[in-house]
Motif scaffolding. Structure first.
Motif, PDB file in Angstrom:
ATOM      1  N   ARG A   1     -15.588 -17.362   7.426  1.00 37.98           N
ATOM      2  CA  ARG A   1     -15.736 -18.214   8.415  1.00 37.98           C
ATOM      3  C   ARG A   1     -14.778 -19.397   8.725  1.00 37.98           C
ATOM      4  N   SER A   2     -13.507 -18.783   8.311  1.00 35.26           N
ATOM      5  CA  SER A   2     -12.414 -19.607   8.187  1.00 35.26           C
ATOM      6  C   SER A   2     -11.886 -19.721   9.560  1.00 35.26           C
ATOM      7  N   GLU A   3     -11.273 -20.701   9.805  1.00 37.24           N
ATOM      8  CA  GLU A   3     -10.416 -20.935  11.250  1.00 37.24           C
ATOM      9  C   GLU A   3      -9.332 -20.229  11.274  1.00 37.24           C
ATOM     10  N   ARG A   4      -8.487 -19.901  10.288  1.00 33.01           N
ATOM     11  CA  ARG A   4      -7.365 -19.362  10.165  1.00 33.01           C
ATOM     12  C   ARG A   4      -7.444 -18.547   8.863  1.00 33.01           C
ATOM     13  N   ILE A   5      -7.021 -17.113   9.113  1.00 37.11           N
ATOM     14  CA  ILE A   5      -7.317 -16.039   8.194  1.00 37.11           C
ATOM     15  C   ILE A   5      -6.003 -15.253   8.037  1.00 37.11           C
ATOM     16  N   TYR A   6      -5.525 -15.147   6.673  1.00 35.80           N
ATOM     17  CA  TYR A   6      -4.203 -14.426   6.534  1.00 35.80           C
ATOM     18  C   TYR A   6      -4.463 -13.313   5.315  1.00 35.80           C
ATOM     19  N   ILE A   7      -4.110 -12.289   5.925  1.00 40.01           N
ATOM     20  CA  ILE A   7      -4.396 -11.052   5.247  1.00 40.01           C
ATOM     21  C   ILE A   7      -2.885 -10.291   4.928  1.00 40.01           C
ATOM     22  N   ARG A   8      -2.497 -10.312   3.643  1.00 37.67           N
ATOM     23  CA  ARG A   8      -1.355  -9.744   3.054  1.00 37.67           C
ATOM     24  C   ARG A   8      -1.164  -9.011   2.342  1.00 37.67           C
ATOM     25  N   THR A   9      -0.487  -7.856   2.427  1.00 41.75           N
ATOM     26  CA  THR A   9      -0.314  -6.989   1.174  1.00 41.75           C
ATOM     27  C   THR A   9       1.204  -6.913   0.660  1.00 41.75           C
ATOM     28  N   ALA A  10       1.551  -7.024  -0.586  1.00 42.31           N
ATOM     29  CA  ALA A  10       2.806  -6.917  -1.027  1.00 42.31           C
ATOM     30  C   ALA A  10       2.800  -6.154  -2.391  1.00 42.31           C
ATOM     31  N   PRO A  11       4.251  -5.536  -2.722  1.00 42.25           N
ATOM     32  CA  PRO A  11       3.998  -4.873  -4.057  1.00 42.25           C
ATOM     33  C   PRO A  11       3.696  -5.649  -5.092  1.00 42.25           C
ATOM     34  N   HIS A  12       2.614  -5.103  -5.791  1.00 40.20           N
ATOM     35  CA  HIS A  12       1.892  -5.656  -6.961  1.00 40.20           C
ATOM     36  C   HIS A  12       1.389  -4.658  -8.115  1.00 40.20           C
ATOM     37  N   ASP A  13       1.445  -4.971  -9.196  1.00 36.30           N
ATOM     38  CA  ASP A  13       0.929  -4.011 -10.120  1.00 36.30           C
ATOM     39  C   ASP A  13      -0.567  -3.730  -9.811  1.00 36.30           C
TER      40      ASP A  13
ATOM     41  N   LEU B   1       0.786  -1.150   0.143  1.00 39.42           N
ATOM     42  CA  LEU B   1       0.112   0.081   0.041  1.00 39.42           C
ATOM     43  C   LEU B   1       0.908   1.242   0.087  1.00 39.42           C
ATOM     44  N   ASP B   2       2.275   1.142  -0.343  1.00 43.24           N
ATOM     45  CA  ASP B   2       3.014   2.497  -0.344  1.00 43.24           C
ATOM     46  C   ASP B   2       2.671   3.033  -1.561  1.00 43.24           C
ATOM     47  N   GLY B   3       2.306   4.566  -1.231  1.00 44.73           N
ATOM     48  CA  GLY B   3       2.094   5.166  -2.311  1.00 44.73           C
ATOM     49  C   GLY B   3       0.674   5.336  -2.665  1.00 44.73           C
ATOM     50  N   VAL B   4      -0.216   4.864  -1.881  1.00 46.65           N
ATOM     51  CA  VAL B   4      -1.652   4.670  -2.129  1.00 46.65           C
ATOM     52  C   VAL B   4      -2.385   5.817  -1.479  1.00 46.65           C
ATOM     53  N   GLY B   5      -3.103   6.537  -1.963  1.00 44.61           N
ATOM     54  CA  GLY B   5      -3.814   7.686  -1.317  1.00 44.61           C
ATOM     55  C   GLY B   5      -4.730   7.370  -0.372  1.00 44.61           C
ATOM     56  N   GLU B   6      -5.049   8.295   0.743  1.00 46.15           N
ATOM     57  CA  GLU B   6      -6.237   7.930   1.586  1.00 46.15           C
ATOM     58  C   GLU B   6      -7.241   7.676   1.148  1.00 46.15           C
ATOM     59  N   ARG B   7      -7.782   8.328   0.004  1.00 40.28           N
ATOM     60  CA  ARG B   7      -9.083   7.965  -0.563  1.00 40.28           C
ATOM     61  C   ARG B   7      -9.124   6.505  -0.978  1.00 40.28           C
ATOM     62  N   GLU B   8      -7.967   5.994  -1.758  1.00 44.55           N
ATOM     63  CA  GLU B   8      -7.905   4.731  -2.150  1.00 44.55           C
ATOM     64  C   GLU B   8      -7.908   3.749  -1.029  1.00 44.55           C
ATOM     65  N   LEU B   9      -7.170   4.072  -0.089  1.00 48.59           N
ATOM     66  CA  LEU B   9      -7.096   3.213   1.014  1.00 48.59           C
ATOM     67  C   LEU B   9      -8.316   3.153   1.811  1.00 48.59           C
ATOM     68  N   ARG B  10      -9.363   4.056   1.864  1.00 49.11           N
ATOM     69  CA  ARG B  10     -10.798   3.824   2.293  1.00 49.11           C
ATOM     70  C   ARG B  10     -11.269   2.634   1.685  1.00 49.11           C
ATOM     71  N   VAL B  11     -11.228   2.862   0.179  1.00 48.66           N
ATOM     72  CA  VAL B  11     -11.972   1.696  -0.557  1.00 48.66           C
ATOM     73  C   VAL B  11     -11.396   0.438  -0.529  1.00 48.66           C
ATOM     74  N   VAL B  12      -9.951   0.337  -0.016  1.00 49.40           N
ATOM     75  CA  VAL B  12      -9.442  -1.006   0.015  1.00 49.40           C
ATOM     76  C   VAL B  12     -10.078  -1.418   1.598  1.00 49.40           C
ATOM     77  N   ARG B  13     -10.080  -0.686   2.589  1.00 43.98           N
ATOM     78  CA  ARG B  13     -10.269  -0.967   3.623  1.00 43.98           C
ATOM     79  C   ARG B  13     -11.943  -1.520   3.687  1.00 43.98           C
ATOM     80  N   ALA B  14     -12.813  -0.720   3.093  1.00 47.22           N
ATOM     81  CA  ALA B  14     -14.161  -1.055   3.087  1.00 47.22           C
ATOM     82  C   ALA B  14     -14.267  -2.290   2.609  1.00 47.22           C
ATOM     83  N   GLU B  15     -13.749  -2.724   1.429  1.00 50.86           N
ATOM     84  CA  GLU B  15     -13.758  -3.980   0.840  1.00 50.86           C
ATOM     85  C   GLU B  15     -13.189  -5.118   1.561  1.00 50.86           C
ATOM     86  N   LEU B  16     -11.959  -5.019   2.293  1.00 47.81           N
ATOM     87  CA  LEU B  16     -11.469  -5.882   3.222  1.00 47.81           C
ATOM     88  C   LEU B  16     -12.371  -6.005   4.292  1.00 47.81           C
TER      89      LEU B  16
END
Length: 373
Positions: free
Chosen positions: A330-342, A307-322
């Motif tokens: 309903r999973s027992e183990r949940i992994y949430i990960r961000t990594a540099p990607h196009d 999320l480096d370089g992502v603006g606050e408005r775009e972050l709000r969209v990402v957070r809302a979808e997350l």
């Protein structure tokens, strides 16, 4: 009041060339050169000299810079990937504040003047008068002109001009008289001018390099100050999240009731979220993460720079979808990960055990809003 270096150099050049062109003793007895020739020679010299001084040329080609100090670059200072292409403009010796490279036609005009002017004067005076001051003024005049050419960054042309001056002097009055009447001084002027240009260029490059190092050091200090502020904020959040639980644990000597152990587990998860994925969090995301842990899920949040370089408005969209994805998980183990990607901002993976096997029952990729729009 600050004097422009170029203005000072130009004023000195005009004064010196005017003195050499107009101040020679043409009133001495025995002067027998035609006035038309004399006026033409003086006019040619002054016009050429002043064109060389004032005619604007192209800026000097940028010189490659040395790479930044690795110690500073490795400590957080910003360094360009290809420093060999960074332009180095000398404040004193190029551009608006100093001499630029003379156009080719200006250099050619100076060379023609050096090749024509001495012979024009010597050819129009008696043989016996060719070593008198009114006939040899061109030696110093051409030397001054070639010095100007050197300052305008045409040293090869200046060297050729000095050689032509020496050849004409040797032809008309002899080599030894030419040397004694000013050729040595003219050659020295051009040589010293070139040495001065080299030294000022080097000093300018070193000054620019020092400025870059100072800028990198300032940026590093600023980044360190920002990191310190960030660490203080994180420490305050950690104390707010885990402080009450730690206080209770210390007071109880580690002997916690079951509900207190559950509170400690939830506090640990909240603390890990704040430390590892702060840019992913808002009140909604924190709420659904807390709810997932309360129902027994093991949740891991990890931000690795996606999320480096992502603006606050775009972050709000990402957070809302997350938050929406986690709300339905309903999973027992949940992994949430961000990594540099196009194109992908966040990847959510859920795993659960079914019939004794570990299976993936959730896979959701959240796209970068900036790439979508």
């Amino acid at each position: 009041m600050t004097l422009n270096p170029r203005f000072v150099l130009s004023a000195l050049g005009v004064a010196f060339t005017a003195y050499l062109g107009l101040g020679w003793p043409w009133w001495d007895d025995g002067f027998d050169a035609p006035w038309t020739v004399t006026v033409f020679a003086v006019a040619l010299y002054l016009v050429t000299s002043w064109i060389c001084i004032f005619w604007e040329g192209r800026r000097e080609r940028p010189a490659p810079e040395e790479p930044e100090d690795p110690a500073i670059a490795g400590s957080g200072g910003r360094v360009d990937e290809d420093t060999s292409t960074v332009a180095v403009q000398s404040f004193m010796t190029s551009g608006v504040s100093g001499p630029t490279v003379a156009p080719a036609w200006v250099a050619a005009l100076a060379l023609v003047t050096a090749a024509v002017l001495p012979s024009l004067i010597w050819a129009n005076v008696d043989v016996a008068a060719r070593q008198l001051p009114y006939a040899t003024w061109t030696i110093g005049a051409i030397g001054a002109l070639m010095t100007i050419v050197v300052v305008r960054r045409r040293p090869v042309v200046a060297c050729i001009g000095i050689v032509l001056l020496g050849l004409q002097g040797a032809l008309w009055i002899g080599l030894v008289p030419t040397l004694s009447l000013g050729l040595v001084g003219s050659a020295m002027w051009t040589a010293v001018a070139q040495l001065l240009m080299w030294s000022t260029d080097r000093a300018s490059r070193e000054s620019m390099q020092l400025e870059r190092l100072q800028r990198a050091a300032s940026e590093w200090l600023a980044s360190q100050a920002g990191r310190q502020r960030e660490r203080r904020v994180q420490v305050r959040r950690a104390l707010a999240v885990a402080g009450p639980v730690l206080t209770r644990t210390i007071a109880a000597g580690g002997d916690l009731a079951p509900h207190e152990r559950e509170m400690a587990r939830l506090a640990e998860g909240r603390l890990r979220d704040e430390l590892r994925g702060r840019r992913l969090l808002d009140d909604d995301v924190r709420g659904v993460l807390e709810a997932a842990r309360q129902r027994g899920a093991n949740v891991t949040v990890l931000d690795e720079g996606g999320l480096d370089g992502v603006g606050e408005r775009e972050l709000r969209v990402v957070r809302a979808e997350l938050a929406e994805v986690l709300r339905n998980a309903r999973s027992e183990r949940i992994y949430i990960r961000t990594a540099p990607h196009d194109t992908i901002a966040v990847t959510v993976v859920g795993r659960s055990r079914a019939d004794g096997e570990d299976t993936v029952d959730l896979w959701q990729e959240i796209a970068l809003p900036s790439r979508e729009h």
